[in-house]
Design a protein around this motif. Sequence first.
Motif, mmCIF file in Angstrom:
data_model
loop_
_atom_site.group_PDB
_atom_site.id
_atom_site.type_symbol
_atom_site.label_atom_id
_atom_site.label_comp_id
_atom_site.label_asym_id
_atom_site.label_seq_id
_atom_site.Cartn_x
_atom_site.Cartn_y
_atom_site.Cartn_z
ATOM 1 N N GLU A 177 -44.323 53.276 -15.666
ATOM 2 C CA GLU A 177 -43.884 52.007 -16.246
ATOM 3 C C GLU A 177 -42.655 52.254 -17.106
ATOM 4 O O GLU A 177 -42.490 53.338 -17.673
ATOM 5 C CB GLU A 177 -44.981 51.401 -17.120
ATOM 6 N N LYS A 179 -40.940 50.222 -20.232
ATOM 7 C CA LYS A 179 -41.063 49.088 -21.141
ATOM 8 C C LYS A 179 -40.185 49.330 -22.360
ATOM 9 O O LYS A 179 -40.235 50.406 -22.951
ATOM 10 C CB LYS A 179 -42.523 48.902 -21.567
ATOM 11 N N SER A 180 -39.400 48.325 -22.708
ATOM 12 C CA SER A 180 -38.491 48.425 -23.860
ATOM 13 C C SER A 180 -37.637 49.689 -23.773
ATOM 14 O O SER A 180 -37.429 50.398 -24.751
ATOM 15 C CB SER A 180 -39.296 48.416 -25.179
ATOM 16 N N ASN A 181 -37.170 49.969 -22.555
ATOM 17 C CA ASN A 181 -36.301 51.129 -22.281
ATOM 18 C C ASN A 181 -36.970 52.466 -22.597
ATOM 19 O O ASN A 181 -36.297 53.443 -22.917
ATOM 20 C CB ASN A 181 -34.976 51.011 -23.035
ATOM 21 N N LYS A 182 -38.287 52.504 -22.484
ATOM 22 C CA LYS A 182 -39.025 53.752 -22.653
ATOM 23 C C LYS A 182 -39.858 54.016 -21.404
ATOM 24 O O LYS A 182 -40.409 53.088 -20.803
ATOM 25 C CB LYS A 182 -39.919 53.711 -23.900
ATOM 26 N N TYR A 184 -43.044 55.393 -19.435
ATOM 27 C CA TYR A 184 -44.475 55.637 -19.609
ATOM 28 C C TYR A 184 -45.065 56.136 -18.290
ATOM 29 O O TYR A 184 -44.695 55.669 -17.214
ATOM 30 C CB TYR A 184 -45.201 54.357 -20.042
ATOM 31 N N THR A 203 -45.905 58.876 -23.084
ATOM 32 C CA THR A 203 -44.511 58.478 -23.045
ATOM 33 C C THR A 203 -43.689 59.723 -23.332
ATOM 34 O O THR A 203 -44.158 60.642 -24.014
ATOM 35 C CB THR A 203 -44.183 57.369 -24.062
ATOM 36 N N SER A 264 -31.483 51.753 -19.358
ATOM 37 C CA SER A 264 -30.883 50.535 -19.900
ATOM 38 C C SER A 264 -31.418 49.351 -19.110
ATOM 39 O O SER A 264 -31.475 49.396 -17.868
ATOM 40 C CB SER A 264 -29.356 50.593 -19.804
ATOM 41 N N LYS A 265 -31.842 48.322 -19.811
ATOM 42 C CA LYS A 265 -32.424 47.139 -19.173
ATOM 43 C C LYS A 265 -33.602 47.535 -18.274
ATOM 44 O O LYS A 265 -33.803 46.973 -17.197
ATOM 45 C CB LYS A 265 -31.364 46.361 -18.387
ATOM 46 N N ASN A 266 -34.339 48.543 -18.728
ATOM 47 C CA ASN A 266 -35.525 49.045 -18.034
ATOM 48 C C ASN A 266 -35.222 49.603 -16.645
ATOM 49 O O ASN A 266 -36.086 49.613 -15.748
ATOM 50 C CB ASN A 266 -36.607 47.961 -17.940
#
Length: 279
Positions: A177, A179-182, A184, A203, A264-266
Motif C-alpha cells: 500500500e 498512503k500519504s506518500n509512505k 506500507y 512501513t 509523490s502523489k502516492n
Amino acid sequence: MKKIILLLGFLLIANCSAFANCEYTCVEPYDMNNKFMSVMSSITGANFLTEKVAQSLLKKEFAKVIKGDDLKVSIDSYSSKDLKNGIFKSASVKGTKLNVEGVYLSSLEMNTLCNFNYVKQKGNGVVFVEDLPMSVALTMSADDINKTMQSDKYKKVIEDLNRLGFGGVKISSTKAEIKSNKFYYTIGVSLPFVKSEKTFSVTADLKVKNGKIDFDNTRLTSKTFNIDLSKIDYIVNYLNPLDFSMKILDNKKANVYIKNINISKNIISADGIAVIPKD
C-alpha cells in the motif's frame, strides 16, 4: 534489415544485475557508410522510410514481451545502409500501463545515451559490438506492485525464502500500500499448529544503496504478535518487490544502476542507467 531490427528487440528482455557506479564510455563512430551516400539517403527519403519500417518492426518485436497502452518506439539512424548493418544514432521506447512478462509498471521510458550504437546478429543470438548504455525511468503504483507479486517469478522468491526456515514460520501472502506518500507492506504468515493466517504490517523508507532499491528504517505498524525486528528487516528486503520490479530484462546480462527513487502523489518513480555490455 529485418534481422537487425529483431536484434534490437532484445534491449528490453535481458537479466539485470546492479553495479557499483553508472560510468559508461561512448565510442567514436566507425564502420560507417560514406558521408556522400548518407546524404543521398536523406535526400531521397530512403533513410526516413527505413526508420519508419524499423520502428514498426521493433514495436511488433517489443509487443511479444511488453503488453501495454500507447507503446512508442523511435529510431534515429545515420543512413538506411547503416541501419541495415545494425548501426544507429539513437533509440527510445516509451509506454504506459505496461505488463513486462509479469512485472507491472504505470510507465516506462528508455533512451540510448550515446550517438553511436552498434549491434549485429550472430547465428540465432545477438552480438553487441559496443556497450549500449540507456537511461531508464519508470513509475509504479501500489496496484502495479500487488499485481507483480502475483507473478510466478515473484512467488518463486517467496518459495525460496520459505525454504530457509524460520522456526516453522512461512510467508503465506504479501500486500503493498502507498498512503500519504509512505510505503506500507503487509506480510501474512502461517504458524505451526495455528490454522488462521497471522499478518503484520511494516512501513519503510525507500532509498538507493549501491545502485539497488533498498528498504531502510523498517518499522512495525501493527502489534499483532511479537517478532524480531532484525528478522523483519531481512524478510522485507529479501522480498523487496520494488527491486524485483526493476529486474525486468530477461535474456542477456545488463548492468543496472538505480540513481533515484521517490514517492509523490502516492506513485513511486525511479530512474537510473542500464548498460548492456559489449560481447
